[in-house]
Design a protein around this motif. Structure first.
Motif, mmCIF file in Angstrom:
data_model
loop_
_atom_site.group_PDB
_atom_site.id
_atom_site.type_symbol
_atom_site.label_atom_id
_atom_site.label_comp_id
_atom_site.label_asym_id
_atom_site.label_seq_id
_atom_site.Cartn_x
_atom_site.Cartn_y
_atom_site.Cartn_z
ATOM 1 N N GLU A 142 0.810 -1.213 0.000
ATOM 2 C CA GLU A 142 0.000 0.000 0.000
ATOM 3 C C GLU A 142 0.849 1.272 0.000
ATOM 4 O O GLU A 142 0.319 2.375 -0.216
ATOM 5 N N ARG A 145 0.769 3.630 -3.209
ATOM 6 C CA ARG A 145 -0.509 4.337 -3.411
ATOM 7 C C ARG A 145 -0.667 5.486 -2.412
ATOM 8 O O ARG A 145 -1.116 6.579 -2.783
ATOM 9 N N THR A 149 -0.715 9.549 -3.173
ATOM 10 C CA THR A 149 -1.779 10.429 -2.689
ATOM 11 C C THR A 149 -1.195 11.630 -1.957
ATOM 12 O O THR A 149 -1.633 12.777 -2.163
#
Length: 219
Positions: A142, A145, A149
């Motif tokens: 994760e 990602r 962001t």
């Protein structure tokens, strides 16, 4: 009285050498002064006291120059290895240092933030961000990602600050204007913008903390 003749262009001693690094250094000076749009290969050659065609022995075109300048500025960014402080504070320091760099070269950074290839895997900022998220115990799959962001949040906020949009938005009234003669509110002070940036950092940190907590619940 005889007029002193200047040596032919390209034979005088230059303040900046005609190398790829020297070209990028001079281009950065011109961009800081007049912006990316005003930069041309001819202006760059004039500033370097060189024939325009001689630049093409080192750089193929203006886009390549801009990529080199962006890399040069990006390499100025250095994130200290602060393993002695919580990752939350490291993330705040990273974002503030990135903002400071953006303010040193606002015209270049304002242009760069609009390009999808601005951040590269080897960039010090990206590497530091990845390390911070790993320290926060975010699941490895994760991390890219969440990092993407956060980069979107930081660069979007900084772009709006550099182009003046953030300052204008901060003065918009909560309700539509009552009439055409209503005076516009004065722009916010630097302290107000600093506080807005810090508030965004707090929200970003809280978002990562929530992400980590949800990941732990799934285990």
């Amino acid at each position: 009285m005889a007029t002193e003749r200047k040596p032919p262009r390209g034979t005088r001693k230059r303040d900046v050498p005609l190398t790829k690094d020297g070209i990028h250094a001079m281009a950065l000076q011109l961009i800081d002064a007049d912006g990316v749009e005003a930069l041309t290969m001819r202006k760059l050659a004039t500033a370097l006291d060189a024939n325009p065609m001689s630049l093409y022995h080192h750089v193929p075109n203006k886009d390549a120059v801009l990529r080199g300048v962006a890399h040069r500025v990006g390499s100025q960014f250095s994130a200290e290895d602060r393993g002695d402080i919580p990752w939350q504070d490291r993330l705040r320091e990273l974002a503030r240092d990135f903002r400071e760099l953006s303010h040193r070269h606002p015209k270049l950074m304002g242009y760069s933030f609009t390009r999808p290839d601005y951040v590269q895997p080897e960039d010090p900022f990206w590497q530091a961000l990845i390390d911070i998220l790993a320290t926060a115990k975010l699941p490895e799959e994760e991390i890219p990602r969440v990092a993407a962001t956060l980069v979107g949040v930081f660069t979007g906020l900084l772009l709006s600050e550099l182009n003046g949009a953030l300052q204008r938005w901060a003065t918009l009234p909560p309700a539509p204007s009552s009439g055409p003669d209503e005076e516009e509110a004065p722009p916010p002070s630097k302290d107000v913008i600093d506080t807005m940036f810090d508030s965004t950092l707090d929200a970003a940190v809280a978002g990562v903390e929530n992400h980590v907590a949800r990941a732990r619940e799934r285990v």
